[in-house]
Enzyme design. Structure first.
Site, PDB file in Angstrom:
ATOM      1  N   GLY A  94       1.089  -1.158   0.093  1.00  0.00           N
ATOM      2  CA  GLY A  94       0.219   0.113  -0.404  1.00  0.00           C
ATOM      3  C   GLY A  94       0.613   1.339  -0.333  1.00  0.00           C
ATOM      4  O   GLY A  94       0.920   2.394  -0.279  1.00  0.00           O
ATOM      5  N   ARG A 122      -7.846  -3.310  -2.056  1.00  0.00           N
ATOM      6  CA  ARG A 122      -7.326  -1.543  -1.394  1.00  0.00           C
ATOM      7  C   ARG A 122      -8.043  -0.972  -1.577  1.00  0.00           C
ATOM      8  O   ARG A 122      -7.920  -1.024  -2.710  1.00  0.00           O
ATOM      9  CB  ARG A 122      -6.473  -1.773  -0.781  1.00  0.00           C
ATOM     10  CG  ARG A 122      -5.843  -3.088   0.407  1.00  0.00           C
ATOM     11  CD  ARG A 122      -4.520  -3.221   0.993  1.00  0.00           C
ATOM     12  NE  ARG A 122      -4.292  -2.434   1.719  1.00  0.00           N
ATOM     13  CZ  ARG A 122      -3.527  -1.803   1.984  1.00  0.00           C
ATOM     14  NH1 ARG A 122      -2.391  -2.136   2.026  1.00  0.00           N
ATOM     15  NH2 ARG A 122      -3.895  -1.154   3.346  1.00  0.00           N
ATOM     16  N   SER A 167      -4.215   9.151   7.644  1.00  0.00           N
ATOM     17  CA  SER A 167      -3.668   8.306   7.303  1.00  0.00           C
ATOM     18  C   SER A 167      -2.906   8.609   6.336  1.00  0.00           C
ATOM     19  O   SER A 167      -2.207   9.692   5.506  1.00  0.00           O
ATOM     20  CB  SER A 167      -4.545   8.010   5.404  1.00  0.00           C
ATOM     21  OG  SER A 167      -3.784   7.377   5.067  1.00  0.00           O
ATOM     22  N   ASP A 320      -0.040  -0.085  12.949  1.00  0.00           N
ATOM     23  CA  ASP A 320       0.019  -1.846  12.791  1.00  0.00           C
ATOM     24  C   ASP A 320      -0.122  -2.951  13.864  1.00  0.00           C
ATOM     25  O   ASP A 320       0.650  -3.685  12.455  1.00  0.00           O
ATOM     26  CB  ASP A 320       1.401  -1.456  11.285  1.00  0.00           C
ATOM     27  CG  ASP A 320       1.297  -0.996  10.331  1.00  0.00           C
ATOM     28  OD1 ASP A 320       0.405  -1.042   9.549  1.00  0.00           O
ATOM     29  OD2 ASP A 320       2.266  -0.452   9.606  1.00  0.00           O
ATOM     30  N   LYS A 347      -6.355  -2.646   5.964  1.00  0.00           N
ATOM     31  CA  LYS A 347      -5.144  -2.783   5.885  1.00  0.00           C
ATOM     32  C   LYS A 347      -4.474  -4.569   4.784  1.00  0.00           C
ATOM     33  O   LYS A 347      -6.085  -4.570   4.173  1.00  0.00           O
ATOM     34  CB  LYS A 347      -5.049  -3.139   6.863  1.00  0.00           C
ATOM     35  CG  LYS A 347      -4.493  -1.476   7.876  1.00  0.00           C
ATOM     36  CD  LYS A 347      -3.791  -0.653   7.553  1.00  0.00           C
ATOM     37  CE  LYS A 347      -4.019   0.226   8.251  1.00  0.00           C
ATOM     38  NZ  LYS A 347      -3.222   1.466   7.285  1.00  0.00           N
ATOM     39  N   ARG A 351      -8.159  -6.642   9.150  1.00  0.00           N
ATOM     40  CA  ARG A 351      -7.294  -7.091  10.240  1.00  0.00           C
ATOM     41  C   ARG A 351      -8.263  -7.357  11.872  1.00  0.00           C
ATOM     42  O   ARG A 351      -8.319  -7.365  12.917  1.00  0.00           O
ATOM     43  CB  ARG A 351      -5.894  -6.044  10.446  1.00  0.00           C
ATOM     44  CG  ARG A 351      -5.382  -6.265   9.756  1.00  0.00           C
ATOM     45  CD  ARG A 351      -4.037  -5.841   9.682  1.00  0.00           C
ATOM     46  NE  ARG A 351      -2.369  -5.710   9.271  1.00  0.00           N
ATOM     47  CZ  ARG A 351      -1.803  -5.157   8.591  1.00  0.00           C
ATOM     48  NH1 ARG A 351      -1.751  -3.894   9.659  1.00  0.00           N
ATOM     49  NH2 ARG A 351      -1.164  -5.859   8.080  1.00  0.00           N
ATOM     50  N   ARG A 395       0.891  -9.811   8.836  1.00  0.00           N
ATOM     51  CA  ARG A 395       0.850  -9.500  10.900  1.00  0.00           C
ATOM     52  C   ARG A 395       0.722  -9.902  11.380  1.00  0.00           C
ATOM     53  O   ARG A 395       0.796 -10.447  12.411  1.00  0.00           O
ATOM     54  CB  ARG A 395       1.307  -8.012  10.950  1.00  0.00           C
ATOM     55  CG  ARG A 395       1.808  -6.251  10.040  1.00  0.00           C
ATOM     56  CD  ARG A 395       1.502  -5.215  10.667  1.00  0.00           C
ATOM     57  NE  ARG A 395       1.909  -4.571   9.941  1.00  0.00           N
ATOM     58  CZ  ARG A 395       3.257  -4.001  10.114  1.00  0.00           C
ATOM     59  NH1 ARG A 395       4.163  -4.402  10.333  1.00  0.00           N
ATOM     60  NH2 ARG A 395       3.859  -3.572   8.978  1.00  0.00           N
TER      61      ARG A 395
HETATM   62  C1  S3P Z   1       2.325   4.063   6.196  1.00  0.00           C
HETATM   63  C2  S3P Z   1       1.266   3.822   6.601  1.00  0.00           C
HETATM   64  C3  S3P Z   1      -0.009   3.550   7.300  1.00  0.00           C
HETATM   65  C4  S3P Z   1       0.436   1.668   8.088  1.00  0.00           C
HETATM   66  C5  S3P Z   1       1.698   1.363   6.206  1.00  0.00           C
HETATM   67  C6  S3P Z   1       2.170   2.572   6.809  1.00  0.00           C
HETATM   68  C7  S3P Z   1       3.157   4.825   5.346  1.00  0.00           C
HETATM   69  O1  S3P Z   1      -0.648   3.210   6.623  1.00  0.00           O
HETATM   70  O2  S3P Z   1      -0.980   1.022   7.877  1.00  0.00           O
HETATM   71  O3  S3P Z   1       2.211   0.092   7.282  1.00  0.00           O
HETATM   72  O4  S3P Z   1       5.023   4.135   5.461  1.00  0.00           O
HETATM   73  O5  S3P Z   1       2.679   5.387   5.325  1.00  0.00           O
HETATM   74  P1  S3P Z   1      -2.077   4.566   6.458  1.00  0.00           P
HETATM   75  O6  S3P Z   1      -1.858   5.758   5.854  1.00  0.00           O
HETATM   76  O7  S3P Z   1      -2.957   3.745   5.194  1.00  0.00           O
HETATM   77  O8  S3P Z   1      -2.583   4.195   7.401  1.00  0.00           O
END
Ligand code: S3P
Length: 440
Positions: A94, A122, A167, A320, A347, A351, A395
């Site tokens: 993601g 997603r 986010s 996370d 996620k 989760r 995870r």
């Molecule tokens: C991350 C942001 C988080 C996290 C992901 C890493 C990042 O996601 O869950 O593992 O590096 O910006 P979200 O921004 O969708 O919450």
């Protein structure tokens, strides 16, 4: 392939935390954009991060490994990103995909993007919506799930954006698009998310403003047209990966685990705050800094935890860590309740569903809530004995294997292959501590 973690009496030893995943993605992206050659040490060589490196290469940067964890990135500098010859496949990531959507949208290129089954399910409208606003389009458009193409343009307009979800990926995508937009791009977060984009961009010479917004929020601003200059940096240790080792030390009947070099940043420390609230007595000692982040060594010894309601204000800073928190809650005395965490539904897996199923499969009383879950702790080792469906979620797999080290019976998982996306050394680190995890 089924793997099983069997209960052991003691988990002991010192482990150096693997490089932080968020910082590793950003190091390759920003290094690939900068003028000059950046050098990084301690980079996480997980699949997700490697795919971000390949994507930057496809866009014109040179990314090469010069030793274990040591990488050199020659950025595109003045010439900017170029049209890739093939689709960019972000696998499970993601972060890689969403940050790159923002980045490429400010260049006159057409970038086809895709990912694995989990990533293709997603939500991406959260990124596409602000990017469309920056193009001056109305926000309607095809529903955002990969695969799709980002058609970039040199005429982006800065916007002020208030993300409807907490986010860091959304904030970062908008800021990266803002680097090539006309005017000052502003992102206002009601509750601050991880701030690695802001901090690391500053390291690369970009001026990024941050002002507090109310008690928990932040307003981040960035003027378009700024250029990045190459840096040398050490990547700090990942508090999210370290959380699995810390939990293993707490749960072990004779736990004595030291995890070294963990990044100490308040936008990432919610898990550590909550386990201390639950009675873990983690020890922390300073050990310098890396890339502008404080580093600490964290000591985790056996402790009997008490269940607690997780304060909602801490949710973004431990987003996370809920799978491993669910495992700790199963061993605790009393109830642990998570609320305000609906983001967990989108996620690498849902989760909320996956954590509750993992716990129930191992004899623990747990229930889903729309925005979280509740666990009735066993006040000691839960029964175990279950086969956990990992749902392609690294995870969930690591959490279940940690659970098996201290439950009454072994805990199995249906797959471990995806652990390599974020923590390729997980099994060897657990073995060094004395865990008994093997195939079958
Ligand atoms: C991350 C942001 C988080 C996290 C992901 C890493 C990042 O996601 O869950 O593992 O590096 O910006 P979200 O921004 O969708 O919450």
């Amino acid at each position: 392939m089924v793997w099983t973690s069997r209960p052991v009496k003691a988990l002991k030893g010192n482990i150096r935390a693997p490089g932080d995943k968020s910082c590793s993605h950003r190091a390759l992206i920003f290094g690939g954009l900068a003028a000059g050659t950046s050098r990084f040490t301690g980079l996480l060589e997980g699949e997700d991060v490697l795919r971000t490196g390949w994507a930057m290469e496809a866009l014109g940067a040179t990314v090469k490994q010069t030793g274990p964890g040591a990488w050199e990135v020659i950025g595109v500098g003045e010439k900017g990103l170029s049209q890739p010859e093939k689709d960019l496949d972000f696998g499970n990531s993601g972060t890689g995909s969403r940050l790159m959507m923002g980045l490429v949208s400010g260049y006159p290129i057409n970038v086809e993007m895709t990912g694995d089954e989990s990533l293709r399910s997603r939500p991406m409208n959260r990124i596409l919506k602000p990017l469309r606003m920056m193009r001056g389009l109305d926000t309607a458009g095809p529903d955002g799930q990969l695969p799709f193409a980002i058609v970039g343009t040199e005429s982006l307009k800065a916007i002020t954006y208030v993300p409807p979800v907490a986010s860091a990926q959304v904030k970062s995508a908008v800021l990266l698009a803002g680097l090539n937009a006309d005017g000052t791009t502003i992102v206002e977060e009601a509750r601050q998310t991880r701030d690695h984009t802001e901090r690391m961009l500053r390291g690369f010479g970009v001026t990024v403003g941050t002002e507090r917004l109310g008690a928990e929020g932040v307003r981040v601003s960035l003027e378009g047209g700024q250029k990045l200059t190459a840096i040398d940096a050490a990547i700090p240790g990942d508090p999210s990966s370290a959380a699995f080792l810390v939990a293993a030390g707490i749960l072990s009947p004779q736990g004595d685990v030291m995890v070294e070099g963990i990044m100490s940043n308040s936008t990432r420390s919610g898990f550590y705050d909550v386990v201390n609230l639950m009675g873990a007595h983690l020890g922390a000692e300073e050990m310098g800094d890396a890339a502008g982040e404080r580093l600490i060594n964290v000591h985790a010894g056996s402790a009997q935890l008490s269940g607690k309601p997780v304060p909602e204000r801490l949710v973004p800073s431990m987003i996370d860590e809920f799978p491993i928190l669910g495992v700790l809650a199963a061993f605790a005395e009393g109830e642990t309740v998570v609320t305000g965490a609906e983001e967990l539904r989108v996620k690498e897996s849902d989760r909320i569903g996956a954590v509750v199923a993992m716990l129930r499969a191992n004899g623990v009383d747990a229930e889903e809530r729309p925005d979280g879950f509740a666990v009735q702790g066993c006040g000691g080792p839960p029964p175990g004995g279950g086969l956990v469906e990992t749902r392609h979620d690294h995870r969930i797999a690591m959490s279940a294997l940690v659970m098996g080290t201290a439950s009454q019976n072994p805990v199995s998982v249906d797959d471990i292959s995806m652990i390599a996306t974020s923590y390729p050394d997980f099994l060897s680190h657990m073995a060094e501590l004395g865990a008994d995890i093997s195939e079958g």
